[in-house]
Scaffold this active site. Structure first.
Site, PDB file in Angstrom:
ATOM      1  N   LYS A 115       0.864  -1.227   0.307  1.00 32.29           N
ATOM      2  CA  LYS A 115      -0.140  -0.083   0.064  1.00 32.29           C
ATOM      3  C   LYS A 115       1.113   0.872   0.050  1.00 32.29           C
ATOM      4  O   LYS A 115       1.956   1.451   0.801  1.00 32.29           O
ATOM      5  CB  LYS A 115      -0.568   0.062   1.345  1.00 32.29           C
ATOM      6  CG  LYS A 115      -2.107   1.119   1.561  1.00 32.29           C
ATOM      7  CD  LYS A 115      -2.776   0.462   2.335  1.00 32.29           C
ATOM      8  CE  LYS A 115      -4.107   1.496   2.651  1.00 32.29           C
ATOM      9  NZ  LYS A 115      -4.840   0.895   3.779  1.00 32.29           N
ATOM     10  N   ASP A 127      -2.776  10.356  -6.023  1.00 32.33           N
ATOM     11  CA  ASP A 127      -1.148  10.085  -6.039  1.00 32.33           C
ATOM     12  C   ASP A 127      -0.892   8.779  -6.529  1.00 32.33           C
ATOM     13  O   ASP A 127       0.736   9.176  -6.128  1.00 32.33           O
ATOM     14  CB  ASP A 127      -0.298  11.580  -5.500  1.00 32.33           C
ATOM     15  CG  ASP A 127      -0.208  10.837  -3.729  1.00 32.33           C
ATOM     16  OD1 ASP A 127      -0.670   9.659  -3.393  1.00 32.33           O
ATOM     17  OD2 ASP A 127      -0.143  12.416  -3.200  1.00 32.33           O
ATOM     18  N   GLY A 128      -1.430   8.136  -5.676  1.00 36.94           N
ATOM     19  CA  GLY A 128      -0.887   6.375  -5.686  1.00 36.94           C
ATOM     20  C   GLY A 128      -0.237   6.463  -4.065  1.00 36.94           C
ATOM     21  O   GLY A 128       0.658   5.704  -4.048  1.00 36.94           O
ATOM     22  N   ARG A 185     -13.251  -8.569  -1.528  1.00 32.02           N
ATOM     23  CA  ARG A 185     -14.370  -8.051  -0.460  1.00 32.02           C
ATOM     24  C   ARG A 185     -15.146  -7.512  -1.491  1.00 32.02           C
ATOM     25  O   ARG A 185     -15.581  -8.466  -2.376  1.00 32.02           O
ATOM     26  CB  ARG A 185     -13.428  -6.115  -1.231  1.00 32.02           C
ATOM     27  CG  ARG A 185     -12.675  -5.927  -0.995  1.00 32.02           C
ATOM     28  CD  ARG A 185     -11.890  -4.615  -1.475  1.00 32.02           C
ATOM     29  NE  ARG A 185     -10.835  -4.804  -1.507  1.00 32.02           N
ATOM     30  CZ  ARG A 185      -9.390  -4.042  -1.553  1.00 32.02           C
ATOM     31  NH1 ARG A 185     -10.803  -3.328  -0.176  1.00 32.02           N
ATOM     32  NH2 ARG A 185      -8.272  -4.139  -0.855  1.00 32.02           N
ATOM     33  N   ASP A 254     -16.383  -2.101  -0.392  1.00 30.15           N
ATOM     34  CA  ASP A 254     -14.919  -2.501  -0.821  1.00 30.15           C
ATOM     35  C   ASP A 254     -13.748  -2.575   0.293  1.00 30.15           C
ATOM     36  O   ASP A 254     -12.887  -2.541   0.381  1.00 30.15           O
ATOM     37  CB  ASP A 254     -14.360  -1.407  -1.561  1.00 30.15           C
ATOM     38  CG  ASP A 254     -14.398   0.376  -0.992  1.00 30.15           C
ATOM     39  OD1 ASP A 254     -15.224   0.602  -0.833  1.00 30.15           O
ATOM     40  OD2 ASP A 254     -13.533   1.433  -1.182  1.00 30.15           O
TER      41      ASP A 254
HETATM   42  P1  AMP Z   1     -10.105   3.849   1.029  1.00 32.00           P
HETATM   43  O1  AMP Z   1     -11.355   4.453   1.597  1.00 32.00           O
HETATM   44  O2  AMP Z   1      -9.281   3.730   1.579  1.00 32.00           O
HETATM   45  O3  AMP Z   1     -10.549   2.137   0.799  1.00 32.00           O
HETATM   46  O4  AMP Z   1     -10.085   4.359  -0.223  1.00 32.00           O
HETATM   47  C1  AMP Z   1     -10.954   4.555  -1.345  1.00 32.00           C
HETATM   48  C2  AMP Z   1     -10.452   4.401  -2.740  1.00 32.00           C
HETATM   49  O5  AMP Z   1      -9.474   5.360  -2.798  1.00 32.00           O
HETATM   50  C3  AMP Z   1      -9.540   2.741  -2.550  1.00 32.00           C
HETATM   51  O6  AMP Z   1      -9.845   2.438  -4.433  1.00 32.00           O
HETATM   52  C4  AMP Z   1      -8.592   3.642  -2.946  1.00 32.00           C
HETATM   53  O7  AMP Z   1      -6.921   2.342  -3.447  1.00 32.00           O
HETATM   54  C5  AMP Z   1      -7.938   4.815  -3.305  1.00 32.00           C
HETATM   55  N1  AMP Z   1      -7.040   5.404  -2.136  1.00 32.00           N
HETATM   56  C6  AMP Z   1      -6.992   6.658  -1.681  1.00 32.00           C
HETATM   57  N2  AMP Z   1      -6.205   7.657  -1.156  1.00 32.00           N
HETATM   58  C7  AMP Z   1      -5.603   7.418  -2.478  1.00 32.00           C
HETATM   59  C8  AMP Z   1      -4.578   8.051  -3.501  1.00 32.00           C
HETATM   60  N3  AMP Z   1      -3.224   8.661  -2.630  1.00 32.00           N
HETATM   61  N4  AMP Z   1      -3.611   7.533  -4.411  1.00 32.00           N
HETATM   62  C9  AMP Z   1      -4.427   6.030  -5.357  1.00 32.00           C
HETATM   63  N5  AMP Z   1      -5.931   5.836  -4.984  1.00 32.00           N
HETATM   64  C10 AMP Z   1      -6.344   6.225  -3.503  1.00 32.00           C
HETATM   65 MG    MG Z   2     -10.425   0.860   0.942  1.00 31.85          MG
END
Ligand code: AMP
Ligand code: MG
Length: 487
Positions: A115, A127-128, A185, A254
């Site tokens: 991650k 930004d990944g 999920r 998710d």
């Molecule tokens: P989460 O609420 O952490 O489960 O994130 C929801 C979605 O946003 C998931 O698909 C994550 O991969 C994406 N995500 C969260 N933060 C980032 C980030 N900084 N860059 C790219 N994708 C993100």
């Molecule tokens: Mg998530």
């Protein structure tokens, strides 16, 4: 001096090969200056990995996805999800990668996942990347959950990348390596269903059965058996959260696993004061994912899973809806059974105690706790002392002494087992102020407080002299706690 060789690691690629429609082959972004912040030696050993080898330069390249073991096929997983009730058709690993599946010496198959490893084709506007603080936070809280006996994804390591991450300010970046029974999920099923290709959905369900409930393959209706198994593991999981006072904070579909493990430690927190309306997430303004809402939200999420699985349950949709509705109807009983068994243990109620007596004690205590705004963790632990006859520490926490004394008398009359209570009610949880203190220090390169906190949390039920401050509620000055998502 001998130099430990780099790790040898064989990773499978079952998910990537069986479900190419849900997988995008991808590779991690280069980490300019990888530096190990924390490594989970015990977990590494459990996985058959040599911690010394993981600490080498080559090991760090592996833990950041910059070196890919021969034969491995890293992928970003694609999934959908209901986020705060609204459907997003295409989410996925925006900043994560499934490196592959690892078979440990115990024969168990687990995902090795990163991650914060850079943008992927499903990153949307993100930004990944991930910052050191939030990745260490996931490490601390997931390992605390593990020590508390609550099903969870695990943290193998956090490696600082040497790259800055732009948030409100520029923060140091990091990659977390995560280990899980799988990363399937509810959202994976939603995405598979949305392709309209029944074969994809069936392959996903078969994959899930093989990984999480192989017995379902021999059931009269294997896909119904799979669904029922998810109902059961999620009922048990959310009951465990409620019993320990854990607020997940972002129970989007998710973030609901098929394995029944807790996943995605973003805006989560543990209760201080017992209050069903507790919300910690900055974005949960409506309180959708408040502490007391979690069981009902779990049921809602599992209804979404049922919808996605309908084509697997019967040929005609009316029959399928009937089967799904009947199955979902068992969720409340499953949850109540898990929660009640847990509450009986928290109160040390003797086995065989009449249900009506037990329920009366449990319900009345909940009311007392709510009205007296007691610290959830401290209160249950002090009740253990009360079971041994030392009632004052618990009484000190309560304002309505007449009400509490009457309850104590009824409860002590059934002969509560203090030994069981001490193995059930933790002394140490990752209290919000302690976690923040450790992360702030770590972000400024002092890992001491984090290491000490991890040591304390590794044995949550064992009260140890000298660790009093780790058991105390947050000081008043800490104020209301707010956590941030997507950090
Ligand atoms: P989460 O609420 O952490 O489960 O994130 C929801 C979605 O946003 C998931 O698909 C994550 O991969 C994406 N995500 C969260 N933060 C980032 C980030 N900084 N860059 C790219 N994708 C993100
Ligand atoms: Mg998530």
């Amino acid at each position: 001096m001998t130099v430990a060789p780099g790790p040898t690691l064989t990773l499978g690629y079952r998910f990537a090969s069986q479900l190419p429609e849900l997988a995008v082959r991808w590779q991690a972004e280069e980490a300019p200056q990888p530096r190990l912040l924390v490594l989970n030696d015990a977990l590494a050993a459990e996985l058959g990995l040599d911690p010394a080898a993981l600490r080498t330069e080559e090991g760090l390249r592996l833990l950041t996805g910059n070196a890919v073991p021969e034969g491995a096929t890293p992928v970003a997983q694609v999934y959908s999800g209901h986020q705060f009730g609204g459907y997003s058709p295409r989410l996925g690993d925006g900043r994560a990668l499934l490196l592959g599946e690892l078979t440990g010496p115990d024969g168990r198959l687990r995902d090795l996942h990163l991650k914060g490893s850079g943008r992927t084709p499903v990153a949307r506007g993100g930004d990944g990347l991930a910052a050191v603080g939030p990745m260490l936070r996931e490490y601390v809280i997931s390992e605390a959950m593990q020590a508390l006996g609550i099903p969870t994804t695990r943290a193998l390591a956090v490696v600082a990348t040497g790259r800055g991450v732009r948030r409100e300010t520029v923060l140091p970046g990091a990659v977390l390596s995560r280990v899980a029974s799988s990363h399937l999920r509810v959202g994976s099923f939603q995405y598979a269903a949305s392709t309209g290709d029944a074969d994809v959905l069936r392959r996903l369900a078969d994959h899930a059965i093989a990984r999480h409930c192989p017995a379902a393959a021999d059931a009269a209706q294997p896909y119904l058996a799979l669904y029922e198994s998810v109902l059961q593991v999620q009922a048990e999981l959310v009951a465990r959260w409620m019993l320990v006072g854990f607020v997940h904070g972002v129970m989007n579909t998710d973030n609901v696993t098929i394995s029944g493990e807790t996943i995605d430690y973003g805006p989560c927190a543990f209760l201080d004061v017992f209050d069903p309306a507790s919300v910690y997430s900055s974005i949960d303004t409506g309180g959708r994912y408040a502490y007391g809402n979690q069981p009902i939200v779990a049921e809602w999420n599992l209804a979404r899973l049922a919808e996605a699985m309908l084509p697997l349950l019967a040929e005609d949709s009316e029959t399928a809806v009937g089967i799904a509705t009947e199955a979902l109807g068992t969720f409340r009983a499953r949850y109540n059974a898990a929660w009640t068994a847990g509450m009986r243990a928290k109160l040390g109620l003797p086995e065989g105690l009449d249900d009506a007596v037990a329920t009366g004690l449990i319900d009345d205590l909940q009311t007392l706790m709510r009205e007296n705004r007691v610290d959830h963790t401290t209160f249950y632990r002090r009740l253990g002392d009360a079971a041994r006859g030392d009632v004052e520490p618990a009484r000190l926490l309560v304002l309505d002494l007449a009400g509490f004394d009457a309850w104590l008398e009824r409860w002590r009359a059934v002969g509560p087992d203090a030994g069981v209570m001490d193995l059930t009610n933790p002394v140490y949880i990752p209290r919000n102020h302690l976690v923040e203190e450790a992360l702030t220090a770590a972000t400024a390169d002092d890992l001491g407080p984090l290491q000490r906190l991890l040591e304390v949390l590794a044995r949550p039920f064992e009260e140890r002299p000298g660790l009093e401050r780790y058991a105390e509620p947050a000081p008043e000055a800490f104020g209301a706690y707010v956590t941030f998502c997507g950090t």
